[in-house]
Design a protein around this motif. Structure first.
Motif, PDB file in Angstrom:
ATOM      1  N   VAL A  63      -1.128  -4.675  30.228  1.00  8.68           N
ATOM      2  CA  VAL A  63      -1.043  -5.758  31.219  1.00  8.68           C
ATOM      3  C   VAL A  63      -0.383  -6.992  30.617  1.00  8.68           C
ATOM      4  N   THR A  64      -0.805  -7.387  29.426  1.00 12.33           N
ATOM      5  CA  THR A  64      -0.224  -8.585  28.814  1.00 12.33           C
ATOM      6  C   THR A  64       1.256  -8.385  28.486  1.00 12.33           C
ATOM      7  N   THR A  65       1.627  -7.184  28.040  1.00 15.41           N
ATOM      8  CA  THR A  65       3.028  -6.912  27.732  1.00 15.41           C
ATOM      9  C   THR A  65       3.883  -6.928  28.991  1.00 15.41           C
ATOM     10  N   ALA A  66       3.416  -6.277  30.049  1.00 14.92           N
ATOM     11  CA  ALA A  66       4.189  -6.204  31.300  1.00 14.92           C
ATOM     12  C   ALA A  66       4.392  -7.592  31.898  1.00 14.92           C
ATOM     13  N   LEU A  67       3.318  -8.368  31.984  1.00  9.58           N
ATOM     14  CA  LEU A  67       3.439  -9.714  32.543  1.00  9.58           C
ATOM     15  C   LEU A  67       4.232 -10.632  31.612  1.00  9.58           C
ATOM     16  N   GLY A  68       4.026 -10.462  30.310  1.00  9.19           N
ATOM     17  CA  GLY A  68       4.753 -11.302  29.361  1.00  9.19           C
ATOM     18  C   GLY A  68       6.253 -11.080  29.433  1.00  9.19           C
ATOM     19  N   ILE A  69       6.671  -9.812  29.472  1.00 12.19           N
ATOM     20  CA  ILE A  69       8.105  -9.520  29.563  1.00 12.19           C
ATOM     21  C   ILE A  69       8.674  -9.983  30.905  1.00 12.19           C
ATOM     22  N   THR A  70       7.912  -9.789  31.980  1.00 13.57           N
ATOM     23  CA  THR A  70       8.377 -10.224  33.300  1.00 13.57           C
ATOM     24  C   THR A  70       8.604 -11.727  33.345  1.00 13.57           C
ATOM     25  N   LEU A  71       7.661 -12.504  32.815  1.00 19.66           N
ATOM     26  CA  LEU A  71       7.802 -13.956  32.801  1.00 19.66           C
ATOM     27  C   LEU A  71       8.894 -14.402  31.832  1.00 19.66           C
ATOM     28  N   THR A  72       9.055 -13.677  30.720  1.00 25.32           N
ATOM     29  CA  THR A  72      10.113 -14.011  29.767  1.00 25.32           C
ATOM     30  C   THR A  72      11.493 -13.798  30.388  1.00 25.32           C
ATOM     31  N   LEU A  73      11.655 -12.687  31.099  1.00 28.28           N
ATOM     32  CA  LEU A  73      12.923 -12.446  31.795  1.00 28.28           C
ATOM     33  C   LEU A  73      13.200 -13.541  32.814  1.00 28.28           C
ATOM     34  N   ASP A  74      12.149 -14.007  33.474  1.00 29.63           N
ATOM     35  CA  ASP A  74      12.307 -15.063  34.471  1.00 29.63           C
ATOM     36  C   ASP A  74      12.808 -16.342  33.819  1.00 29.63           C
ATOM     37  N   ILE A  75      12.320 -16.634  32.617  1.00 34.04           N
ATOM     38  CA  ILE A  75      12.707 -17.872  31.932  1.00 34.04           C
ATOM     39  C   ILE A  75      14.131 -17.799  31.397  1.00 34.04           C
ATOM     40  N   PHE A  76      14.495 -16.648  30.822  1.00 36.69           N
ATOM     41  CA  PHE A  76      15.771 -16.555  30.110  1.00 36.69           C
ATOM     42  C   PHE A  76      16.923 -15.996  30.943  1.00 36.69           C
ATOM     43  N   LYS A  77      16.648 -15.537  32.170  1.00 33.11           N
ATOM     44  CA  LYS A  77      17.719 -14.903  32.942  1.00 33.11           C
ATOM     45  C   LYS A  77      18.871 -15.866  33.231  1.00 33.11           C
ATOM     46  N   SER A  78      18.555 -17.146  33.449  1.00 29.55           N
ATOM     47  CA  SER A  78      19.619 -18.104  33.731  1.00 29.55           C
ATOM     48  C   SER A  78      20.435 -18.443  32.489  1.00 29.55           C
ATOM     49  N   MET A  79      19.863 -18.212  31.306  1.00 26.13           N
ATOM     50  CA  MET A  79      20.565 -18.513  30.055  1.00 26.13           C
ATOM     51  C   MET A  79      21.544 -17.415  29.661  1.00 26.13           C
ATOM     52  N   LEU A  80      21.438 -16.268  30.310  1.00 23.59           N
ATOM     53  CA  LEU A  80      22.294 -15.133  29.948  1.00 23.59           C
ATOM     54  C   LEU A  80      23.651 -15.176  30.642  1.00 23.59           C
ATOM     55  N   GLY A  81      23.840 -16.133  31.531  1.00 24.77           N
ATOM     56  CA  GLY A  81      25.110 -16.234  32.234  1.00 24.77           C
ATOM     57  C   GLY A  81      25.347 -15.040  33.144  1.00 24.77           C
ATOM     58  N   ASP A  82      26.566 -14.507  33.118  1.00 20.52           N
ATOM     59  CA  ASP A  82      26.900 -13.363  33.966  1.00 20.52           C
ATOM     60  C   ASP A  82      26.129 -12.108  33.569  1.00 20.52           C
ATOM     61  N   TRP A  83      25.711 -12.012  32.305  1.00 20.52           N
ATOM     62  CA  TRP A  83      24.949 -10.838  31.883  1.00 20.52           C
ATOM     63  C   TRP A  83      23.592 -10.789  32.577  1.00 20.52           C
ATOM     64  N   GLY A  84      23.082 -11.936  32.967  1.00 18.82           N
ATOM     65  CA  GLY A  84      21.805 -11.966  33.661  1.00 18.82           C
ATOM     66  C   GLY A  84      21.848 -11.295  35.020  1.00 18.82           C
ATOM     67  N   HIS A  85      23.039 -11.147  35.584  1.00 21.60           N
ATOM     68  CA  HIS A  85      23.186 -10.494  36.887  1.00 21.60           C
ATOM     69  C   HIS A  85      22.960  -8.991  36.811  1.00 21.60           C
ATOM     70  N   TYR A  86      22.874  -8.457  35.602  1.00 16.02           N
ATOM     71  CA  TYR A  86      22.614  -7.028  35.453  1.00 16.02           C
ATOM     72  C   TYR A  86      21.128  -6.747  35.221  1.00 16.02           C
ATOM     73  N   LEU A  87      20.313  -7.769  35.322  1.00 13.27           N
ATOM     74  CA  LEU A  87      18.864  -7.623  35.247  1.00 13.27           C
ATOM     75  C   LEU A  87      18.286  -7.598  36.664  1.00 13.27           C
TER      76      LEU A  87
END
Length: 285
Positions: free
Chosen positions: A200-224
């Motif tokens: 549970v902690t890993t799944a939620l942690g990765i989900t929230l981490t992706l939410d935080i960093f997706k905008s920093m990935l630029g165009d690569w974030g569109h493949y998430l």
């Protein structure tokens, strides 16, 4: 097929009688309704004051239209629903393995793969019921507090009701497409983790981490897949719809982002499901 039916019946029993299944179905609509209540309390006084002063500018007109608040409620509900589904998916397989009930299910001729598939199917059914309840509840209460209609300023119709309906349908569809991938990700973590707490902690942690960093990935974030679902740091198409249905014309739609929203979630879902089935067969319960 009989093995899958055994797993489905066992999973349905747990969903109907468990607290987690009820929370997944009811919480998104409940949180959206609370949002409406707080919004109504904070905006009703401002709207009345503007009417008394004869202030009928564009922002005042948009603030009385129910469609914008309806979309806001859907965004909030889907954000909560996605997090709950990821947590529930991560909890599902790992909790039964920790408690030892999974071994009893395997003894009753339910294979590991069918147990995983049954959990995926029941989680999607819960998601469907939760979304329907969310749409009905938010649609009704938004109409109670505010008024549905076209956005009109100085006698000029900025956006008609059919156009609003079309945008809302597109926004909801695009927001729902990544949800199966989010569910499958939670199941993948569940079959991979060593314990239910870790899952549970890993799944939620990765989900929230992706939410935080997706905008920093630029165009690569569109493949998430996470880039397209409503979230705490929302950049989904439904976020744009919230402004479009209020009549704002400064919304720029990225056609490439729209197309990737259609095509990225499905391959991601298949990848997670296949990986889950492979891992659960290789691991010993």
């Amino acid at each position: 097929m009989s093995s899958l039916l055994v797993a489905l019946r066992a999973e349905a029993f747990l969903v109907v009688r468990g607290f987690g299944g009820k929370l997944v179905v009811l919480a998104p609509a409940g949180v959206a309704l609370l949002q409406f209540l707080f919004t109504q309390l904070t905006t009703s006084g401002q709207t009345a004051r503007q009417s008394l002063l004869g202030n009928n500018d564009f922002d005042a007109v948009a603030a009385t239209n129910a469609y914008g608040y309806f979309v806001d409620g859907i965004k909030t509900g889907l954000t909560i629903l996605t997090l709950l589904l990821v947590a529930q998916a991560a909890y599902s397989f790992s909790s039964e393995r920790d408690l030892g009930t999974l071994r009893h299910l395997l003894i009753r001729r339910a294979s590991r793969s069918n147990v995983v598939l049954s959990k995926l199917l029941l989680l999607h059914l819960q998601a469907l019921i939760a979304v329907l309840l969310l749409l009905l509840a938010t649609g009704w209460l938004a109409g109670v507090f505010w008024e549905y209609g076209a956005v009109v300023e100085d006698g000029y119709e900025l956006i008609s009701v059919p156009e609003i309906h079309a945008e809302i349908r597109s926004g909801i569809l695009l927001a729902l497409l990544p949800m199966p991938a989010a569910i499958a990700f939670g199941v993948l973590v569940s079959v991979s983790a060593q314990s239910v707490t870790q899952a549970v902690t890993t799944a939620l942690g990765i989900t929230l981490t992706l939410d935080i960093f997706k905008s920093m990935l630029g165009d690569w974030g569109h493949y998430l897949y996470a880039s397209f679902q409503p979230s705490l740091l929302d950049q989904s198409y439904l976020q744009d719809v919230s402004r479009l249905v209020r009549g704002y014309s400064d919304v720029l739609i990225d056609e490439r982002f729209y197309q990737l929203n259609l095509w990225v979630p499905l391959p991601t879902l298949l990848l997670f499901v296949v990986a889950s089935l492979i891992i659960v067969r290789l691991r010993q319960v």
